[in-house]
Scaffold this motif. Structure first.
Motif, PDB file in Angstrom:
ATOM      1  N   PRO A  28       0.993  -1.082   0.180  1.00  0.00           N
ATOM      2  CA  PRO A  28      -0.083  -0.038   0.125  1.00  0.00           C
ATOM      3  C   PRO A  28       0.812   1.325  -0.044  1.00  0.00           C
ATOM      4  N   PHE A  29       1.894   1.108   0.782  1.00  0.00           N
ATOM      5  CA  PHE A  29       2.719   2.604   0.610  1.00  0.00           C
ATOM      6  C   PHE A  29       3.539   2.852  -0.726  1.00  0.00           C
ATOM      7  N   VAL A  30       4.003   1.774  -1.167  1.00  0.00           N
ATOM      8  CA  VAL A  30       4.601   2.111  -2.490  1.00  0.00           C
ATOM      9  C   VAL A  30       3.587   2.398  -3.820  1.00  0.00           C
ATOM     10  N   ASP A  31       2.318   1.690  -3.443  1.00  0.00           N
ATOM     11  CA  ASP A  31       1.248   2.036  -4.349  1.00  0.00           C
ATOM     12  C   ASP A  31       0.855   3.429  -4.140  1.00  0.00           C
ATOM     13  N   PHE A  32       0.936   3.961  -2.982  1.00  0.00           N
ATOM     14  CA  PHE A  32       0.614   5.493  -2.698  1.00  0.00           C
ATOM     15  C   PHE A  32       1.642   6.353  -3.490  1.00  0.00           C
ATOM     16  N   ILE A  33       2.995   5.949  -3.423  1.00  0.00           N
ATOM     17  CA  ILE A  33       4.178   6.869  -4.016  1.00  0.00           C
ATOM     18  C   ILE A  33       3.859   6.793  -5.491  1.00  0.00           C
TER      19      ILE A  33
END
Length: 179
Positions: free
Chosen positions: A106-111
């Motif tokens: 989820p964090f990398v998807d946000f970035i």
């Protein structure tokens, strides 16, 4: 006399408008560094202020040893407190595997969501072309950092290290202020 429901609605409206009007992202710097100029180099990497309301950043990386089939990226988010200190995230991801299933992190998807619509980095490995991130508007970043995932005010640095075949090839630092 005004009913309590009306007062509550007024208070909630005021707080919403206060949040909308106060939160603002301002990019302060972007630094792109090639650590292996025989493998890849940045043709350009800059912030551009067209006018007071339209600002964007762009970058282009020329790849010299293509196709590239194994890429790992490390993202770290730091906040400034007497120097930049680790804030919340330090994530390393296999980019080829991530691009097959973006919801896996989820964090990398946000970035990734910051530049997917402005980039040609939108397919799985192999990469056999130059990588371009073109004219990512600050207004889009502002919306994502204040409404999608509200971030506290302060000065931030998003560091990224780009590794191919286990060797660190490039790094990019994006500095911004959230006020």
């Amino acid at each position: 006399m005004v009913s309590p429901r009306v007062r509550l609605f007024q208070l909630l409206s005021f707080l919403y408008l206060l949040n909308v009007s106060v939160s603002k992202v301002e990019l302060t710097n972007i630094k792109c560094t090639s650590l292996d100029k025989d493998f890849a180099d940045f043709e350009y990497c800059f912030l551009k202020s067209v006018n007071r309301s339209y600002k964007y950043f762009s970058l282009k990386t020329n790849l010299f040893k293509i196709p590239i089939t194994k890429v790992t990226v490390n993202f770290e988010m730091l906040q400034r407190f007497n120097g930049y200190k680790p804030w919340l995230y330090n994530v390393t991801v296999d980019a080829c595997r991530f691009l097959k299933n973006p919801k896996s992190n989820p964090f990398v998807d946000f970035i990734y969501g910051f530049f997917i619509n402005y980039s040609n980095i939108n397919h799985t490995c192999p990469f056999d072309h130059d990588l371009i991130v073109d004219k990512v508007p600050i207004s889009f970043m502002d919306y994502r950092l204040t409404h999608v995932l509200p971030v506290p005010t302060g000065n931030y640095l998003v560091k990224s290290n780009w590794m191919a075949y286990g060797i660190n090839r490039a790094k990019m630092n994006l500095y911004f202020t959230l006020s």
